[in-house]
Enzyme design. Sequence first.
Site, PDB file in Angstrom:
ATOM      1  N   CYS A   1       0.884  -1.169   0.000  1.00 12.10           N
ATOM      2  CA  CYS A   1       0.000   0.000   0.000  1.00 12.10           C
ATOM      3  C   CYS A   1       0.913   1.207   0.000  1.00 12.10           C
ATOM      4  O   CYS A   1       1.506   1.539   1.019  1.00 12.10           O
ATOM      5  CB  CYS A   1      -0.912   0.007   1.229  1.00 12.10           C
ATOM      6  SG  CYS A   1      -1.838   1.559   1.376  1.00 12.10           S
TER       7      CYS A   1
ATOM      8  N   CYS B   1      -0.501   4.351   2.297  1.00  8.90           N
ATOM      9  CA  CYS B   1      -0.501   4.275   3.766  1.00  8.90           C
ATOM     10  C   CYS B   1      -0.068   2.871   4.169  1.00  8.90           C
ATOM     11  O   CYS B   1       1.075   2.511   3.946  1.00  8.90           O
ATOM     12  CB  CYS B   1      -1.849   4.675   4.352  1.00  8.90           C
ATOM     13  SG  CYS B   1      -3.290   3.952   3.555  1.00  8.90           S
ATOM     14  N   SER B   2      -0.966   2.086   4.735  1.00  5.25           N
ATOM     15  CA  SER B   2      -0.571   0.733   5.123  1.00  5.25           C
ATOM     16  C   SER B   2      -1.774  -0.208   5.106  1.00  5.25           C
ATOM     17  O   SER B   2      -1.914  -1.062   5.977  1.00  5.25           O
ATOM     18  CB  SER B   2       0.078   0.744   6.503  1.00  5.25           C
ATOM     19  OG  SER B   2      -0.810   1.337   7.433  1.00  5.25           O
TER      20      SER B   2
END
Lengths: 106, 209
Positions: free
Chosen positions: B113, B116-117
């Site tokens: 990603c 972000c995460s």
Amino acid sequence: MTDPLFNPGDAVTVSARFPTGRRHIRTPFYIRGKTGEVERVCGAYKNPEDLAFGNYNAARVSLYRVRFDQRHVWDDYTGNPNDTIDIEIYEHWLEPAVTEDSSDAT
Amino acid sequence: MPHDDPHDHSHAAVEADEPQGYYQHLAAATRSLLIEKGVFSAADMRAMIEQIDRRSPALGAKIVARAWTDEGFKARLLSRGKQAIKEEMEIDPVAADIVVVENTAAVHNVVVCTLCSCYPVFILGRPPDWYKSYAYRSRAVRDPRGVLREFGTEIDPAREVRVHDSTADMRYLVLPMQPAGTEGWLEERLAGIVTRDTMVGTAEVRPAE
């Protein structure tokens, strides 16, 4: 439900727009202006650009997974020419791909 | 022998009480306020954290092992991942829509990603720190083969490497290839060789030694 504008297999170009200011945009910079092919239609989801600012009644937008050739995305990509990257992109960031058959026929 | 060492020097205790930054203060203040206003209780908060922490890669491993042993399930997992996981594995997908991508002799999938995460927490638990690092997020899209090599994963140049940038509402599970020599293993034994990284795509499943 909004009807999706694009179908799997369609060639699409990611908008090369760079809006500034207080935004929450889920289209990575590195893919803007690049052309790929719709892999699937994921469905319609509330627009994160509105959701991020507390508008939970945000309109739903069709979301796609678009597949790009890595060699097209990165000028200096050295891996297998068949390597690809799939990215989720909302419909308002996609445009029908412009075909360049006359100017760039190499 | 470490046990016989005269351990007479002192260590600083390992403490988690680092100075709090802006966002830690903001989170703590928001939490206090929500509890004070009765939106939820401290016990609700603890229960939620416990629920999140109960999720682990073992859930994903069970899904993979089922797919390896049940062709019908595998087909449903690949076409309608969320329903298959919810209805057949009885794992609550919370809100996430899941896309399951299958590794084959021709394609190796890896998930990142970049923004972000985003991570399938409901089947893999919380993401490892490296998944959230700028280095992984920026390099996995640009030089996936180089990054995989650093994980000890050499992908045959003839195979396609397909990166999935998890930018929006989908969450991804890589269905790794079942290693040769494990045919006929029971589901539970197969689940034991499926690790977190093989479901993110930074590693391939190896038969247990």
